[in-house]
Motif scaffolding. Structure first.
Motif, short mmCIF file in Angstrom:
data_model
loop_
_atom_site.label_atom_id
_atom_site.label_comp_id
_atom_site.label_asym_id
_atom_site.label_seq_id
_atom_site.Cartn_x
_atom_site.Cartn_y
_atom_site.Cartn_z
N LYS A 88 0.85 -1.20 0.00
CA LYS A 88 0.00 0.00 0.00
C LYS A 88 0.88 1.24 0.00
O LYS A 88 2.03 1.22 0.46
CB LYS A 88 -0.95 0.01 1.18
N VAL A 89 0.32 2.33 -0.52
CA VAL A 89 1.04 3.59 -0.63
C VAL A 89 0.31 4.64 0.19
O VAL A 89 -0.91 4.78 0.08
CB VAL A 89 1.13 4.05 -2.11
N GLY A 90 1.06 5.36 1.02
CA GLY A 90 0.46 6.43 1.82
C GLY A 90 0.67 7.78 1.18
O GLY A 90 1.80 8.18 0.92
N ILE A 91 -0.43 8.49 0.88
CA ILE A 91 -0.32 9.87 0.38
C ILE A 91 -1.02 10.80 1.37
O ILE A 91 -1.95 10.38 2.07
CB ILE A 91 -0.91 10.03 -1.04
N THR A 92 -0.58 12.03 1.43
CA THR A 92 -1.14 12.94 2.43
C THR A 92 -2.51 13.46 2.05
O THR A 92 -3.38 13.61 2.89
CB THR A 92 -0.18 14.12 2.68
N ASP A 93 -2.71 13.73 0.74
CA ASP A 93 -4.01 14.26 0.30
C ASP A 93 -4.17 13.97 -1.19
O ASP A 93 -3.24 14.20 -1.97
CB ASP A 93 -4.07 15.78 0.55
N PRO A 94 -5.35 13.47 -1.62
CA PRO A 94 -5.55 13.13 -3.04
C PRO A 94 -5.43 14.32 -3.98
O PRO A 94 -5.17 14.15 -5.18
CB PRO A 94 -6.98 12.57 -3.08
N LYS A 95 -5.61 15.54 -3.47
CA LYS A 95 -5.55 16.75 -4.32
C LYS A 95 -4.13 17.29 -4.45
O LYS A 95 -3.89 18.21 -5.23
CB LYS A 95 -6.46 17.84 -3.74
N MET A 96 -3.19 16.75 -3.67
CA MET A 96 -1.85 17.34 -3.60
C MET A 96 -1.11 17.26 -4.94
O MET A 96 -1.14 16.23 -5.61
CB MET A 96 -1.04 16.64 -2.52
N THR A 97 -0.47 18.37 -5.31
CA THR A 97 0.32 18.43 -6.55
C THR A 97 1.73 18.92 -6.22
O THR A 97 1.94 19.60 -5.20
CB THR A 97 -0.31 19.40 -7.57
N ARG A 98 2.67 18.59 -7.10
CA ARG A 98 4.05 19.03 -6.91
C ARG A 98 4.73 19.25 -8.27
O ARG A 98 4.33 18.68 -9.28
CB ARG A 98 4.86 17.98 -6.13
N PHE A 99 5.78 20.10 -8.26
CA PHE A 99 6.65 20.27 -9.42
C PHE A 99 7.68 19.14 -9.42
O PHE A 99 8.18 18.74 -8.37
CB PHE A 99 7.42 21.59 -9.32
N PHE A 100 8.01 18.63 -10.61
CA PHE A 100 9.01 17.56 -10.72
C PHE A 100 9.93 17.80 -11.91
O PHE A 100 9.51 18.35 -12.93
CB PHE A 100 8.34 16.19 -10.88
N LEU A 101 11.17 17.36 -11.76
CA LEU A 101 12.14 17.44 -12.84
C LEU A 101 13.17 16.34 -12.61
O LEU A 101 13.44 15.96 -11.47
CB LEU A 101 12.84 18.81 -12.81
N THR A 102 13.75 15.81 -13.69
CA THR A 102 14.83 14.83 -13.51
C THR A 102 16.07 15.56 -13.01
O THR A 102 16.29 16.74 -13.30
CB THR A 102 15.18 14.10 -14.82
N LEU A 103 16.89 14.86 -12.26
CA LEU A 103 18.10 15.44 -11.69
C LEU A 103 19.05 15.92 -12.78
O LEU A 103 19.64 17.00 -12.68
CB LEU A 103 18.79 14.39 -10.81
N GLU A 104 19.17 15.14 -13.84
CA GLU A 104 20.06 15.50 -14.95
C GLU A 104 19.64 16.84 -15.57
O GLU A 104 20.47 17.72 -15.81
CB GLU A 104 20.02 14.39 -16.01
N ASP A 105 18.32 17.00 -15.80
CA ASP A 105 17.82 18.24 -16.38
C ASP A 105 17.98 19.41 -15.41
O ASP A 105 18.26 20.54 -15.82
CB ASP A 105 16.34 18.09 -16.78
N ALA A 106 17.78 19.15 -14.13
CA ALA A 106 17.91 20.21 -13.12
C ALA A 106 19.32 20.78 -13.12
O ALA A 106 19.50 22.01 -13.09
CB ALA A 106 17.56 19.67 -11.74
N ILE A 107 20.33 19.92 -13.19
CA ILE A 107 21.72 20.40 -13.18
C ILE A 107 22.05 21.16 -14.46
O ILE A 107 22.75 22.19 -14.44
CB ILE A 107 22.71 19.23 -12.97
N LYS A 108 21.52 20.70 -15.59
CA LYS A 108 21.73 21.43 -16.85
C LYS A 108 21.16 22.85 -16.75
O LYS A 108 21.77 23.82 -17.23
CB LYS A 108 21.07 20.68 -18.01
N LEU A 109 20.00 22.96 -16.13
CA LEU A 109 19.40 24.28 -15.96
C LEU A 109 20.21 25.14 -14.99
O LEU A 109 20.37 26.35 -15.20
CB LEU A 109 17.95 24.14 -15.46
N VAL A 110 20.75 24.51 -13.95
CA VAL A 110 21.60 25.23 -13.00
C VAL A 110 22.81 25.83 -13.72
O VAL A 110 23.17 26.99 -13.52
CB VAL A 110 22.07 24.30 -11.87
N PHE A 111 23.43 25.04 -14.61
CA PHE A 111 24.59 25.54 -15.36
C PHE A 111 24.19 26.71 -16.26
O PHE A 111 24.93 27.70 -16.37
CB PHE A 111 25.21 24.43 -16.20
#
Length: 328
Positions: free
Chosen positions: A186-209
């Motif tokens: 089973k998976v525990g989530i805090t709220d069914p409406k919850m949303t978040r921003f996501f990005l792959t680590l590789e892309d995040a570092i490219k953007l940082v550069f």
């Protein structure tokens, strides 16, 4: 830009640090110093990079100003990743979060100025926008200190980069969900409406550069990131696991958590420009020589705010993102 340069990475043994160092090595730096307080993590990282002679490891804590000054000798660039990052930890121990995330950041600023570092890049978080928990508050204070440092009598330039959740980092929801699926069914989530921003680590570092190369100093680069419902992410991971009869359990929101995260607040949108397809740039409320003039050629953003409830990914798009990050 990093060719033959000496680079210091604070908190460099974490997930961001591994990917940052991996990509930095492709630019042929002279030396990369990994500054962190965990000896065993440094030992593991040294092995992971096959004892690369360009990497040197320094045991130290950003709460200790003198240790940072010593580590910053002859350094050209500082990537400041070190922080207490877990919301519950910062809620339970706010003084420790203050000492690390605020005083520690000021110590980085002081050391960089004393050692004539060329540029300091501070990695911030969406939780710093209109903060609702102590972690976000402490990172927002760090942002303000970094921005203000550009008004000081120094050649060192300071820039902030603000991003959301990066897939697969230590403590990431991906790892938590996958473990729960396999071990508990089973998976525990805090709220069914919850949303978040996501990005792959590789892309995040490219953007940082990119922000490192193109920033003036004193601005906050805000990554444009895909968003998704946490419950949809859970469903995709459950389907990919091929495990049957996995339940989703609603746990309730933890102290300091938001249903939707902000990368750009309503207040900040009034001084933000649309930089390109990958970034917004928040200009500071304080005066920094030449900054507003430089960004005057960019259009103001046509947004009240930038939050994670908008433009949500479909389950198929989430699946593709997870495949790209090699999580399924």
């Amino acid at each position: 830009m990093f060719n033959k340069q000496i680079i210091l990475v604070t908190g460099g043994t974490g997930s961001w640090g591994y990917e940052l160092v991996r990509q930095l090595l492709t630019y042929n730096p002279k030396e990369i110093r990994i500054f962190s307080r965990n000896e065993s993590n440094q030992f593991t990282m040294k092995q992971e990079f096959d004892g690369n002679p360009k990497l040197s490891f320094v045991i130290g804590d950003i709460k200790e100003r003198d240790s940072l000054i010593e580590a910053c000798q002859d350094v050209d660039y500082v990537f400041h990743l070190a922080a207490l990052k877990h919301v519950p930890v910062c809620e339970d121990q706010p003084l420790e979060a203050l000492k690390t995330n605020v005083t520690g950041t000021q110590n980085v600023i002081d050391a960089a100025i004393i050692c004539n570092v060329d540029r300091v890049i501070y990695i911030s978080t969406d939780k710093a926008a209109n903060p609702s928990n102590f972690y976000g508050l402490s990172k927002a204070m760090g942002e303000r200190l970094i921005i203000h440092a550009n008004t000081l009598n120094t050649k060192t330039r300071f820039v902030c980069i603000r991003g959301g959740n990066v897939l697969g980092t230590n403590g990431s929801v991906i790892h938590v969900f996958k473990k729960q699926i396999q071990e508990k069914g089973k998976v525990g989530i805090t709220d069914p409406k919850m949303t978040r921003f996501f990005l792959t680590l590789e892309d995040a570092i490219k953007l940082v550069f990119k922000a490192t190369f193109e920033s003036m100093g004193g601005e906050i680069f805000v990554m444009k990131m895909p968003t998704c419902k946490i419950v949809d992410l859970a469903h995709v991971l459950i389907e990919a696991s091929t495990k049957e009869n996995v339940e989703i359990e609603t746990l309730g929101i933890r102290p300091g958590e938001k249903i939707h995260e902000l990368l750009l607040s309503e207040y900040e949108s009034t001084t933000t420009v649309a930089y390109d397809d990958e970034y917004f740039v928040i200009l500071p409320p304080i005066h920094i020589e030449g900054l507003k003039e430089y960004y005057s050629k960019f259009n103001p953003v046509n947004l009240v705010n930038y939050n994670s409830s908008k433009d949500l990914m479909t389950k198929d798009e989430i699946k593709e993102m997870l495949k790209k990050g090699r999580f399924i």
